[in-house]
Motif scaffolding. Structure first.
Motif, PDB file in Angstrom:
ATOM      1  N   UNK A 219      39.614  40.214  41.277  1.00  0.00           N
ATOM      2  CA  UNK A 219      41.077  40.304  41.299  1.00  0.00           C
ATOM      3  C   UNK A 219      41.670  39.571  42.506  1.00  0.00           C
ATOM      4  N   UNK A 220      41.046  39.731  43.666  1.00  0.00           N
ATOM      5  CA  UNK A 220      41.521  39.054  44.880  1.00  0.00           C
ATOM      6  C   UNK A 220      41.472  37.547  44.684  1.00  0.00           C
ATOM      7  N   UNK A 221      40.340  37.043  44.187  1.00  0.00           N
ATOM      8  CA  UNK A 221      40.222  35.606  43.976  1.00  0.00           C
ATOM      9  C   UNK A 221      41.225  35.079  42.977  1.00  0.00           C
ATOM     10  N   UNK A 222      41.448  35.829  41.901  1.00  0.00           N
ATOM     11  CA  UNK A 222      42.446  35.413  40.920  1.00  0.00           C
ATOM     12  C   UNK A 222      43.839  35.359  41.502  1.00  0.00           C
ATOM     13  N   UNK A 223      44.199  36.377  42.300  1.00  0.00           N
ATOM     14  CA  UNK A 223      45.529  36.410  42.911  1.00  0.00           C
ATOM     15  C   UNK A 223      45.704  35.312  43.952  1.00  0.00           C
ATOM     16  N   UNK A 224      44.638  35.001  44.675  1.00  0.00           N
ATOM     17  CA  UNK A 224      44.695  33.947  45.679  1.00  0.00           C
ATOM     18  C   UNK A 224      44.828  32.575  45.029  1.00  0.00           C
ATOM     19  N   UNK A 225      44.083  32.349  43.959  1.00  0.00           N
ATOM     20  CA  UNK A 225      44.033  31.017  43.370  1.00  0.00           C
ATOM     21  C   UNK A 225      45.094  30.713  42.344  1.00  0.00           C
ATOM     22  N   UNK A 226      45.638  31.729  41.681  1.00  0.00           N
ATOM     23  CA  UNK A 226      46.522  31.469  40.552  1.00  0.00           C
ATOM     24  C   UNK A 226      47.765  30.648  40.902  1.00  0.00           C
ATOM     25  N   UNK A 227      48.446  30.900  42.035  1.00  0.00           N
ATOM     26  CA  UNK A 227      49.630  30.087  42.336  1.00  0.00           C
ATOM     27  C   UNK A 227      49.326  28.611  42.558  1.00  0.00           C
ATOM     28  N   UNK A 228      48.052  28.238  42.778  1.00  0.00           N
ATOM     29  CA  UNK A 228      47.687  26.832  43.015  1.00  0.00           C
ATOM     30  C   UNK A 228      46.942  26.227  41.834  1.00  0.00           C
ATOM     31  N   UNK A 229      46.925  26.923  40.707  1.00  0.00           N
ATOM     32  CA  UNK A 229      46.144  26.463  39.568  1.00  0.00           C
ATOM     33  C   UNK A 229      46.529  25.034  39.169  1.00  0.00           C
ATOM     34  N   UNK A 230      45.536  24.174  39.098  1.00  0.00           N
ATOM     35  CA  UNK A 230      45.765  22.800  38.679  1.00  0.00           C
ATOM     36  C   UNK A 230      46.091  21.835  39.796  1.00  0.00           C
ATOM     37  N   UNK A 231      46.314  22.334  41.017  1.00  0.00           N
ATOM     38  CA  UNK A 231      46.632  21.425  42.119  1.00  0.00           C
ATOM     39  C   UNK A 231      45.400  20.603  42.495  1.00  0.00           C
ATOM     40  N   UNK A 232      45.579  19.359  42.930  1.00  0.00           N
ATOM     41  CA  UNK A 232      44.455  18.606  43.496  1.00  0.00           C
ATOM     42  C   UNK A 232      44.130  19.110  44.894  1.00  0.00           C
ATOM     43  N   UNK A 233      42.881  19.044  45.286  1.00  0.00           N
ATOM     44  CA  UNK A 233      42.452  19.595  46.573  1.00  0.00           C
ATOM     45  C   UNK A 233      43.175  18.946  47.746  1.00  0.00           C
ATOM     46  N   UNK A 234      43.459  17.647  47.655  1.00  0.00           N
ATOM     47  CA  UNK A 234      44.108  16.969  48.773  1.00  0.00           C
ATOM     48  C   UNK A 234      45.556  17.418  48.948  1.00  0.00           C
TER      49      UNK A 234
END
Length: 510
Positions: A43-58
């Motif tokens: 759940x923590x990982x999902x909440x942390x990552x979801x707002x950036x879904x699809x962004x390029x790493x740079x």
């Protein structure tokens, strides 16, 4: 005779390895703490990552540097509906870059929500396949366009950044291809019903039809406690539920039947799961339901953890359950990704070294499969590069896609585990900073490290916003306390292990 002796020796070594994982009895408290930690980490990982879904790493690095906190997830995760197509725009069909301007009026919506602009194609755009590029996307009204340019949008399904550019490619297969304004930008844009909105962008048709729609998601303004619902965890809960109602000897078809019965289109998963659900509704059951062009996507890897959690210390069993679930919507590397993660989780009850866990995972998938080769490449790059940023560049140069096939995501999970080296904060933030399918990848890494460390060792700064609340998208299974869900997983795990002749020997009660 010499070959026979060598073969017997190998079998004995493998058998002894399996015995080693299950020899020590588990404390009921220990089992619960591990399962609880895994689900918190998911759940923590999902909440942390979801707002950036699809962004390029740079772009993540440029915008946030090394400091990646929760990015307003708990104020944004409660979707309350969407507008449907508000405006249809036709792109000139001559394959040249053309400037497009679209004017529309914001429809009525609940004032307790905020509107998030969406540009792309859904089923409302028809089933004809199409591919196009857009760039220089901006909002001209009702605010200054310089504040809401291309970087304030997230490519979603069927959509990706062209590396090193502001170009966004839409590859519509008749299902979905869309980009959505980032939540924090939509909050600042502060659209109101009746506002006049003007969107401008440059567009280039590559193939197929040339229509694109503008629509809006509506999300609650008020901060929310808890995680979900999302597709990753919804499918895992349905897997758990299938075990509960049918017992440990579940079939692929029973899993698929529960998907159709309990999961609505809002949490349909990746394209692979959607195709499988459509096929099963027509009577095409596993494994045939998973034999299609999207069958090597991330959908298996993203929902693997539950099978490891109910098989503590038995990676062989976890691999088999993951196979049964995996073939419902996937084949080959799509299934191997689910087995790899499930095996690592199962082995995490007795092994803490992430490098050894990766090796265990590799032993349970074909050594010559593409998924295994990606993991081995990342192991080699990690040995070569002290800085994970050099390795993510290698991964994305080699595998520029997102989700389908699963290779970039396999590389990112492996990378984050190796460079995070068992540290919860470091592992999940590296996964998030790698971009791509951030909610799935960061959730998988969070679950693995959460299982290794246990719930008590996860820092409170990550746990507290969850408030012990978890929401699921499956009918009748919507609301949970994470702590109670962990107990339920443990109870099912005990039944699974007992059924397979290896019941959990509890030395201490919870």
């Amino acid at each position: 005779m010499k070959r026979l002796t060598l073969s017997l020796l190998i079998i004995v070594i493998i058998a002894l390895s399996a015995i080693h994982l299950t020899a020590a009895p588990l404390s009921e408290k220990y089992y619960y703490n591990k399962v609880h930690g895994a689900w918190l980490g998911k759940c923590i990982g999902g909440a942390l990552g979801m707002p950036m879904e699809g962004w390029p790493y740079y772009q993540i690095q440029k915008q946030y540097g090394d400091n990646i906190p929760y990015l307003n997830y708990f104020a944004e995760n409660m979707k309350k509906g969407w507008s449907g197509a508000v405006k249809t725009v036709t792109i000139p069909a001559d394959s040249d870059w053309r400037h497009v301007t679209a004017s529309l009026t914001i429809p009525d919506f609940d004032q307790g929500c905020y509107a998030i602009p969406i540009i792309g194609m859904t089923q409302e755009a028809g089933g004809a396949k199409r591919k196009l590029l857009i760039r220089n996307l901006r909002i001209l009204r009702p605010v200054n366009d310089s504040q809401f340019n291309s970087w304030y949008w997230m490519p979603m399904e069927g959509c990706r950044w062209i590396p090193g550019t502001s170009d966004v490619e839409f590859d519509y297969d008749g299902s979905r291809a869309w980009t959505r304004m980032k939540h924090e930008a939509a909050l600042r844009l502060n659209l109101k019903p009746g506002d006049k909105m003007i969107v401008a962008f440059d567009a280039k048709r590559i193939s197929g039809d040339s229509e694109i729609i503008i629509a809006f998601d509506y999300h609650l303004k008020a901060a929310q406690k808890g995680f979900g619902p999302d597709d990753d965890t919804t499918y895992e809960i349905v897997g758990l539920h299938t075990l509960e109602i049918y017992g440990p000897d579940i079939s692929c078809k029973q899993i698929g039947e529960q998907w159709i019965k309990l999961i609505g289109p809002a949490y349909g998963g990746t394209l692979a799961e959607e195709i499988a659900r459509t096929r099963m509704a027509k009577g095409i059951w596993p494994p045939e339901s998973g034999n299609h062009d999207a069958g090597e996507a991330i959908g298996g890897q993203m929902k693997a953890e539950i099978w490891g959690l109910v098989c503590p210390g038995r990676p062989d069993l976890a691999a088999e359950y993951a196979r049964r679930d995996g073939v419902v919507a996937h084949h080959d590397n799509g299934v191997y990704g689910e087995q790899f993660i499930a095996v690592i989780i199962a082995a995490s009850f007795y092994e803490k070294d992430v490098r050894k866990l990766i090796d265990v995972g590799l032993k349970h998938i074909p050594s010559d499969c593409k998924y295994a080769s990606v993991v081995k490449e990342v192991i080699a790059w990690q040995a070569k590069y002290p800085n994970w940023r050099d390795t993510i560049k290698e991964v994305k140069d080699e595998y520029p896609g997102i989700c389908d096939p699963v290779y970039a995501e396999a590389g990112i999970v492996t990378l984050a585990l190796l460079y995070g080296n068992g540290d919860f904060d470091k592992s999940i933030t590296i996964a998030a900073k790698c971009g791509s399918d951030t909610d799935c990848n960061t959730a998988t890494v969070g679950a693995i490290i959460g299982c290794i460390k246990g719930a008590k060792a996860i820092p409170n700064k990550w746990k507290e916003p969850l408030g012990d609340q978890f929401r699921c998208g499956a009918a009748g299974l919507e609301e949970w306390k994470i702590s109670e869900l962990a107990k339920r997983i443990c109870a099912t795990g005990n039944k699974v292990m007992s059924h397979h002749g290896d019941g959990i020997k509890f030395t201490e009660k919870l």
